[in-house]
Design an enzyme around this catalytic site. Structure first.
Site, mmCIF file in Angstrom:
data_model
loop_
_atom_site.group_PDB
_atom_site.id
_atom_site.type_symbol
_atom_site.label_atom_id
_atom_site.label_comp_id
_atom_site.label_asym_id
_atom_site.label_seq_id
_atom_site.Cartn_x
_atom_site.Cartn_y
_atom_site.Cartn_z
ATOM 1 N N ARG A 36 28.931 -30.466 -11.495
ATOM 2 C CA ARG A 36 28.535 -30.799 -10.230
ATOM 3 C C ARG A 36 27.569 -32.018 -10.265
ATOM 4 N NH1 ARG A 36 28.928 -26.157 -6.416
ATOM 5 N NH2 ARG A 36 30.823 -25.547 -6.505
ATOM 6 N N ASP A 139 22.406 -24.516 8.189
ATOM 7 C CA ASP A 139 22.889 -24.643 6.697
ATOM 8 C C ASP A 139 21.773 -25.357 5.895
ATOM 9 O OD1 ASP A 139 25.707 -23.772 5.120
ATOM 10 O OD2 ASP A 139 24.594 -25.081 3.964
HETATM 11 C C1 LIG Z 1 30.256 -19.565 0.987
HETATM 12 S S1 LIG Z 1 29.467 -20.458 2.110
HETATM 13 C C2 LIG Z 1 29.588 -19.364 3.603
HETATM 14 C C3 LIG Z 1 30.110 -20.031 5.068
HETATM 15 C C4 LIG Z 1 30.294 -19.002 6.060
HETATM 16 N N1 LIG Z 1 29.267 -18.493 6.424
HETATM 17 C C5 LIG Z 1 31.357 -18.029 5.868
HETATM 18 O O1 LIG Z 1 31.002 -16.698 5.764
HETATM 19 O O2 LIG Z 1 32.558 -18.274 5.809
HETATM 20 C C6 LIG Z 1 27.814 -20.503 1.903
HETATM 21 C C7 LIG Z 1 26.979 -21.239 2.464
HETATM 22 O O3 LIG Z 1 25.661 -20.971 2.318
HETATM 23 C C8 LIG Z 1 24.750 -22.150 2.253
HETATM 24 N N2 LIG Z 1 23.623 -21.775 1.692
HETATM 25 C C9 LIG Z 1 23.180 -21.524 0.277
HETATM 26 N N3 LIG Z 1 21.920 -21.249 0.171
HETATM 27 C C10 LIG Z 1 21.186 -21.485 1.212
HETATM 28 C C11 LIG Z 1 19.947 -21.261 1.735
HETATM 29 N N4 LIG Z 1 19.138 -20.963 0.857
HETATM 30 N N5 LIG Z 1 19.855 -21.612 3.132
HETATM 31 C C12 LIG Z 1 20.607 -21.685 4.034
HETATM 32 N N6 LIG Z 1 21.959 -21.853 3.597
HETATM 33 C C13 LIG Z 1 22.470 -21.631 2.328
HETATM 34 C C14 LIG Z 1 25.237 -23.032 1.639
HETATM 35 O O4 LIG Z 1 25.135 -24.437 1.609
HETATM 36 C C15 LIG Z 1 26.975 -22.672 2.089
HETATM 37 O O5 LIG Z 1 27.422 -23.600 2.903
#
Ligand SMILES: C[S@@+](CC[C@H](N)C(=O)[O-])C[C@H]1O[C@@H](n2cnc3c(N)ncnc32)[C@H](O)[C@@H]1O
Length: 269
Positions: A36, A139
């Site tokens: 990445r 996000d």
């Molecule tokens: C796997 S996706 C889940 C998306 C959606 N909630 C779903 O269930 O389909 C995880 C998301 O969490 C976000 N994320 C990770 N760490 C985070 C943080 N500390 N604060 C806010 N968002 C975060 C990532 O950028 C990513 O877009």
């Protein structure tokens, strides 16, 4: 030439990522982090990952790029089907008397989750025009938020979307893509928010439904506990916390009662 990420360099990034975003990377993730971050090392014409680490630390505004590079953004429309089935009855039953509902998609990724919420509400509330609805979608990653705001999705992202909904809520944008109609876009406010280090005092009013799905899995137990406590304090008195089906808050906070798979409500309601 391929530059390798050493164990020592991996540890530096691991600590930084944990401190800034609460994301706990296991030792197995070394290859993933290398792949990445490699493009970034190349783009800046650096000689090592250590130099990239020093660059990010010296330029904290670039932490957002680290978040973009490291986060896993897998998502889809109408994910966690059982929750939508549950909400189809819960929402009209609990909010029809006020016709007011506040919703937060707390890790919205590229937007499929908040757009599903907006579409779903249109489908289950025939009198939606007379409702006061606000959907906040946040996000950590700016890159996913940019895509979410645009609301353009490839045909392959829309596999399984019923034709009726596709025609009603999307406009054909190119040979291979569709874009969400403004009617849904206008219901959603997209913002960046770090669930781990963010200031929860910015939330002035209680929230009825918090979707915090498939993000806790990246946090360790301690961070999960803090997050759940922060979310608990924001949920309105009859409100719900919705998490991913592979996550659990059992034994983490007994003030929240499971009322359906991966759906929790405040005790006493
Ligand atoms: C796997 S996706 C889940 C998306 C959606 N909630 C779903 O269930 O389909 C995880 C998301 O969490 C976000 N994320 C990770 N760490 C985070 C943080 N500390 N604060 C806010 N968002 C975060 C990532 O950028 C990513 O877009």
């Amino acid at each position: 030439m391929n530059i390798k990420l050493s164990q020592r360099e991996f540890s530096l990034f691991k600590e930084l990522i944990y401190a800034e975003f609460g994301i706990s990377l296991s030792e197995k993730k070394i290859a993933l982090v290398q792949s990445r971050l490699h493009k970034w090392v190349k783009a800046l014409e650096l000689n090592s990952f250590k130099e990239l680490y020093e660059h990010v630390v010296a330029n904290p505004h670039e932490l957002v790029l680290l978040a973009d590079a490291i986060t896993t953004n897998v998502t889809s429309f109408f994910r966690e089907e059982n929750q939508w089935i549950f909400l189809e009855k819960f929402i009209p039953k609990n909010y029809s008397h006020t016709k007011k509902i506040r919703i937060w998609s707390a890790a919205c990724s590229t937007g499929q989750e908040p757009y599903t919420i907006a579409m779903f509400l249109h489908e289950i509330l025939p009198d939606i025009k007379s409702w006061d609805i606000k959907i906040l979608a946040t996000d950590l990653s700016h890159e996913v938020l940019r895509k979410a705001k645009k609301g353009e999705y490839k045909k392959k992202d829309l596999e399984g979307m019923p034709k009726k909904l596709l025609n009603k809520y999307f406009i054909k944008h190119s040979l291979d893509s569709y874009i969400i109609k403004n009617e849904l876009k206008n219901m959603i406010l997209f913002r960046s928010f770090n669930l781990v280090a963010g200031d929860y005092k910015i939330f002035k009013n209680p929230i009825d439904l918090i979707f915090c799905r498939n993000v806790m899995i990246y946090f360790n137990k301690h961070t999960q506990l803090e997050l759940i406590n922060n979310l608990f304090n924001l949920i309105s008195s009859s409100g719900l916390l919705l998490i991913g089906h592979s996550e659990s808050i059992a034994h983490k906070d007994n003030r929240l009662v499971p009322i359906a798979p991966s759906i929790y409500q405040k005790r006493g309601f």
